[in-house]
Design a protein around this motif. Structure first.
Motif: not given
Length: 136
Positions: A114-122
């Motif tokens: 989830e953390a990786r996906e949030l960084i990616r979306s940012k």
């Protein structure tokens, strides 16, 4: 309106009294539809109204079916949850500890993902650019 004569006996007045009763509104509407309306409504308009009523009824039936399917799915999920709880209650303490460790490992991996996906979306600016730099 229909006039109905009915005898009513009151104290001091042995005479019959006449009163009126209103017709049932549903029966009145049915009679109106059978003989055609008196306000000049054509058959095309009445057919259009009937089609609209049929479509509304179909929508309501479809919505009811969807609600019943959702309720059925919830029942299946509840049964699965109860079965899983029963199976876990039969495990010995060592097996329960191993199960808890496995679940903690899965939770950690999911939080990392989830953390990786949030960084990616940012970086992709999926949620918009909330902080804009001032042009100097």
């Amino acid at each position: 309106m229909k006039k109905v004569t009915k005898s009513i006996k009151r104290e001091g007045s042995p005479s019959d009294e006449e009163y009126t009763l209103e017709e049932d509104p549903i029966e009145f509407e049915l009679e109106k539809m059978e003989r055609g309306s008196s306000n000049g409504e054509s058959e095309e308009e009445s057919q259009r109204d009937q089609k609209q009523a049929d479509s509304i009824i179909d929508d309501m039936v479809e919505q009811n079916d969807q609600e019943q399917e959702a309720a059925g799915e919830q029942d299946v999920e509840r049964e699965n949850d109860l079965r899983k709880m029963y199976e876990l209650s039969l495990l010995p303490p060592a097996a329960i500890a191993a199960q808890i460790q496995q679940m903690e490992k899965e939770i950690y991996e999911l939080s990392q993902w989830e953390a990786r996906e949030l960084i990616r979306s940012k970086h992709l600016r999926i949620f918009g650019n909330c902080r804009r730099r001032a042009n100097k």
